[in-house]
Design a protein around this motif. Structure first.
Motif, PDB file in Angstrom:
ATOM      1  N   GLN A 120     -37.693 -16.195  10.835  1.00 61.25           N
ATOM      2  CA  GLN A 120     -36.905 -17.451  11.509  1.00 61.25           C
ATOM      3  C   GLN A 120     -36.573 -18.536  10.292  1.00 61.25           C
ATOM      4  OE1 GLN A 120     -39.120 -19.016  14.897  1.00 61.25           O
ATOM      5  NE2 GLN A 120     -37.676 -17.487  16.188  1.00 61.25           N
ATOM      6  N   GLU A 121     -37.583 -18.821   9.713  1.00 54.42           N
ATOM      7  CA  GLU A 121     -37.140 -19.816   8.734  1.00 54.42           C
ATOM      8  C   GLU A 121     -36.094 -19.403   7.625  1.00 54.42           C
ATOM      9  OE1 GLU A 121     -39.422 -23.010   5.510  1.00 54.42           O
ATOM     10  OE2 GLU A 121     -40.788 -21.622   7.115  1.00 54.42           O
ATOM     11  N   CYS A 122     -36.532 -18.166   6.960  1.00 54.41           N
ATOM     12  CA  CYS A 122     -35.573 -17.544   5.893  1.00 54.41           C
ATOM     13  C   CYS A 122     -34.057 -17.586   6.583  1.00 54.41           C
ATOM     14  CB  CYS A 122     -36.009 -16.184   5.695  1.00 54.41           C
ATOM     15  SG  CYS A 122     -35.042 -15.455   4.472  1.00 54.41           S
ATOM     16  N   ILE A 123     -33.966 -16.952   7.897  1.00 57.03           N
ATOM     17  CA  ILE A 123     -32.582 -16.920   8.509  1.00 57.03           C
ATOM     18  C   ILE A 123     -32.028 -18.350   8.782  1.00 57.03           C
ATOM     19  CG2 ILE A 123     -31.254 -16.245  10.485  1.00 57.03           C
ATOM     20  CD1 ILE A 123     -33.544 -13.895  10.996  1.00 57.03           C
ATOM     21  N   ASN A 124     -32.817 -19.330   9.144  1.00 56.00           N
ATOM     22  CA  ASN A 124     -32.291 -20.597   9.243  1.00 56.00           C
ATOM     23  C   ASN A 124     -31.917 -21.249   7.934  1.00 56.00           C
ATOM     24  OD1 ASN A 124     -31.964 -23.058  10.723  1.00 56.00           O
ATOM     25  ND2 ASN A 124     -33.584 -23.838   9.906  1.00 56.00           N
ATOM     26  N   THR A 125     -32.284 -20.888   6.855  1.00 52.60           N
ATOM     27  CA  THR A 125     -32.451 -21.505   5.582  1.00 52.60           C
ATOM     28  C   THR A 125     -30.827 -20.699   4.950  1.00 52.60           C
ATOM     29  OG1 THR A 125     -34.473 -21.971   5.068  1.00 52.60           O
ATOM     30  CG2 THR A 125     -33.340 -21.843   3.244  1.00 52.60           C
ATOM     31  N   THR A 126     -30.969 -19.245   4.888  1.00 48.09           N
ATOM     32  CA  THR A 126     -29.924 -18.826   4.414  1.00 48.09           C
ATOM     33  C   THR A 126     -28.780 -18.443   4.971  1.00 48.09           C
ATOM     34  OG1 THR A 126     -30.800 -16.632   4.912  1.00 48.09           O
ATOM     35  CG2 THR A 126     -31.744 -17.358   3.045  1.00 48.09           C
ATOM     36  N   LYS A 127     -28.819 -18.460   6.497  1.00 45.44           N
ATOM     37  CA  LYS A 127     -27.793 -18.282   7.576  1.00 45.44           C
ATOM     38  C   LYS A 127     -27.315 -16.818   7.335  1.00 45.44           C
ATOM     39  CE  LYS A 127     -27.615 -22.648   8.769  1.00 45.44           C
ATOM     40  NZ  LYS A 127     -28.897 -22.994   9.332  1.00 45.44           N
ATOM     41  N   ASP A 128     -28.224 -15.882   6.975  1.00 38.02           N
ATOM     42  CA  ASP A 128     -27.761 -14.568   6.688  1.00 38.02           C
ATOM     43  C   ASP A 128     -29.198 -13.769   6.624  1.00 38.02           C
ATOM     44  OD1 ASP A 128     -26.899 -12.183   5.943  1.00 38.02           O
ATOM     45  OD2 ASP A 128     -25.884 -12.681   4.081  1.00 38.02           O
ATOM     46  N   TRP A 129     -29.266 -12.850   7.823  1.00 41.88           N
ATOM     47  CA  TRP A 129     -30.661 -12.276   7.854  1.00 41.88           C
ATOM     48  C   TRP A 129     -30.635 -10.960   6.956  1.00 41.88           C
ATOM     49  CZ3 TRP A 129     -30.613  -6.877   8.581  1.00 41.88           C
ATOM     50  CH2 TRP A 129     -29.614  -6.256   9.004  1.00 41.88           C
ATOM     51  N   ARG A 130     -29.516 -10.812   6.129  1.00 42.83           N
ATOM     52  CA  ARG A 130     -29.731  -9.761   5.325  1.00 42.83           C
ATOM     53  C   ARG A 130     -30.506 -10.241   3.901  1.00 42.83           C
ATOM     54  NH1 ARG A 130     -23.263  -8.658   5.525  1.00 42.83           N
ATOM     55  NH2 ARG A 130     -23.740 -11.044   5.628  1.00 42.83           N
ATOM     56  N   LYS A 131     -30.575 -11.518   3.720  1.00 44.26           N
ATOM     57  CA  LYS A 131     -31.094 -12.231   2.616  1.00 44.26           C
ATOM     58  C   LYS A 131     -32.626 -12.248   2.973  1.00 44.26           C
ATOM     59  CE  LYS A 131     -26.951 -14.522   0.969  1.00 44.26           C
ATOM     60  NZ  LYS A 131     -26.341 -15.797   0.734  1.00 44.26           N
ATOM     61  N   CYS A 132     -32.993 -11.883   4.013  1.00 38.40           N
ATOM     62  CA  CYS A 132     -34.512 -12.017   4.370  1.00 38.40           C
ATOM     63  C   CYS A 132     -34.959 -10.802   4.620  1.00 38.40           C
ATOM     64  CB  CYS A 132     -34.416 -12.735   5.642  1.00 38.40           C
ATOM     65  SG  CYS A 132     -33.554 -14.463   5.574  1.00 38.40           S
ATOM     66  N   GLN A 133     -34.877  -9.541   3.853  1.00 36.21           N
ATOM     67  CA  GLN A 133     -35.171  -8.526   4.164  1.00 36.21           C
ATOM     68  C   GLN A 133     -36.869  -8.307   3.668  1.00 36.21           C
ATOM     69  OE1 GLN A 133     -33.551  -5.725   5.610  1.00 36.21           O
ATOM     70  NE2 GLN A 133     -32.469  -7.749   6.155  1.00 36.21           N
ATOM     71  N   THR A 134     -37.340  -9.066   2.715  1.00 32.48           N
ATOM     72  CA  THR A 134     -38.671  -9.106   2.503  1.00 32.48           C
ATOM     73  C   THR A 134     -39.393  -9.638   3.650  1.00 32.48           C
ATOM     74  OG1 THR A 134     -38.246  -9.487   0.203  1.00 32.48           O
ATOM     75  CG2 THR A 134     -40.652  -9.999   0.867  1.00 32.48           C
ATOM     76  N   GLU A 135     -38.964 -10.663   4.190  1.00 31.78           N
ATOM     77  CA  GLU A 135     -39.586 -11.307   5.409  1.00 31.78           C
ATOM     78  C   GLU A 135     -39.507 -10.288   6.642  1.00 31.78           C
ATOM     79  OE1 GLU A 135     -37.392 -12.702   3.102  1.00 31.78           O
ATOM     80  OE2 GLU A 135     -38.566 -14.522   2.695  1.00 31.78           O
ATOM     81  N   VAL A 136     -38.601  -9.782   6.790  1.00 32.44           N
ATOM     82  CA  VAL A 136     -38.136  -8.728   8.061  1.00 32.44           C
ATOM     83  C   VAL A 136     -39.097  -7.544   7.880  1.00 32.44           C
ATOM     84  CG1 VAL A 136     -36.617  -7.421   9.129  1.00 32.44           C
ATOM     85  CG2 VAL A 136     -35.805  -9.660   8.423  1.00 32.44           C
ATOM     86  N   ASN A 137     -39.138  -7.248   6.570  1.00 32.83           N
ATOM     87  CA  ASN A 137     -40.080  -5.699   6.281  1.00 32.83           C
ATOM     88  C   ASN A 137     -41.305  -6.251   6.726  1.00 32.83           C
ATOM     89  OD1 ASN A 137     -38.011  -3.849   5.969  1.00 32.83           O
ATOM     90  ND2 ASN A 137     -37.813  -4.471   3.867  1.00 32.83           N
ATOM     91  N   ASP A 138     -41.952  -7.516   6.121  1.00 32.05           N
ATOM     92  CA  ASP A 138     -43.405  -7.797   6.156  1.00 32.05           C
ATOM     93  C   ASP A 138     -43.838  -7.950   7.599  1.00 32.05           C
ATOM     94  OD1 ASP A 138     -43.678  -7.875   3.434  1.00 32.05           O
ATOM     95  OD2 ASP A 138     -43.549 -10.168   3.421  1.00 32.05           O
ATOM     96  N   PHE A 139     -42.938  -8.391   8.425  1.00 32.88           N
ATOM     97  CA  PHE A 139     -42.783  -8.560   9.940  1.00 32.88           C
ATOM     98  C   PHE A 139     -43.126  -7.426  10.536  1.00 32.88           C
ATOM     99  CE2 PHE A 139     -41.074  -9.127  14.098  1.00 32.88           C
ATOM    100  CZ  PHE A 139     -41.965  -9.920  14.889  1.00 32.88           C
ATOM    101  N   LYS A 140     -42.103  -6.333  10.101  1.00 29.39           N
ATOM    102  CA  LYS A 140     -42.236  -4.988  10.791  1.00 29.39           C
ATOM    103  C   LYS A 140     -43.279  -4.279  10.438  1.00 29.39           C
ATOM    104  CE  LYS A 140     -39.650  -0.622  10.372  1.00 29.39           C
ATOM    105  NZ  LYS A 140     -38.399   0.177   9.729  1.00 29.39           N
ATOM    106  N   ILE A 141     -43.880  -4.517   9.142  1.00 27.86           N
ATOM    107  CA  ILE A 141     -45.131  -3.471   8.823  1.00 27.86           C
ATOM    108  C   ILE A 141     -46.363  -4.318  10.023  1.00 27.86           C
ATOM    109  CG2 ILE A 141     -46.880  -3.465   7.058  1.00 27.86           C
ATOM    110  CD1 ILE A 141     -44.528  -3.377   5.098  1.00 27.86           C
ATOM    111  N   CYS A 142     -46.285  -5.624   9.910  1.00 28.47           N
ATOM    112  CA  CYS A 142     -47.306  -6.288  10.866  1.00 28.47           C
ATOM    113  C   CYS A 142     -47.278  -5.728  12.206  1.00 28.47           C
ATOM    114  CB  CYS A 142     -47.289  -7.684  10.898  1.00 28.47           C
ATOM    115  SG  CYS A 142     -48.405  -8.426  11.629  1.00 28.47           S
ATOM    116  N   ILE A 143     -45.977  -5.487  12.892  1.00 33.48           N
ATOM    117  CA  ILE A 143     -45.960  -5.224  13.970  1.00 33.48           C
ATOM    118  C   ILE A 143     -46.212  -3.447  14.197  1.00 33.48           C
ATOM    119  CG2 ILE A 143     -44.353  -4.396  15.933  1.00 33.48           C
ATOM    120  CD1 ILE A 143     -44.949  -7.456  15.961  1.00 33.48           C
TER     121      ILE A 143
END
Length: 68
Positions: free
Chosen positions: A33-56
């Motif tokens: 959420q913080e990355c998306i809020n900062t960058t305004k582009d979820w595509r720039k947050c792939q590291t964070e998204v992938n880490d979250f996906k791995i956790c889930i």
């Protein structure tokens, strides 16, 4: 800007946040959420998204093993 947990209303926990906390993935959710809020582009947050996906995925696998 840091994304903070939602305020509790009348002591009710957000069911999604509760589930993510039990799974051990809540901090990673906030990082996405913080990355998306900062960058305004979820595509720039792939590291964070992938880490979250791995956790889930890890949590789902653990729950599956416990059921068997």
């Amino acid at each position: 800007m840091t994304v903070k947990p939602r305020e509790k209303v009348d002591g009710d926990d957000d069911p999604v946040e509760s589930m993510l906390k039990k799974a051990g993935c809540l901090d990673l959710h906030y990082k996405v959420q913080e990355c998306i809020n900062t960058t305004k582009d979820w595509r720039k947050c792939q590291t964070e998204v992938n880490d979250f996906k791995i956790c889930i995925t890890r949590h789902k696998d653990e729950m599956s093993r416990l059921k068997n």
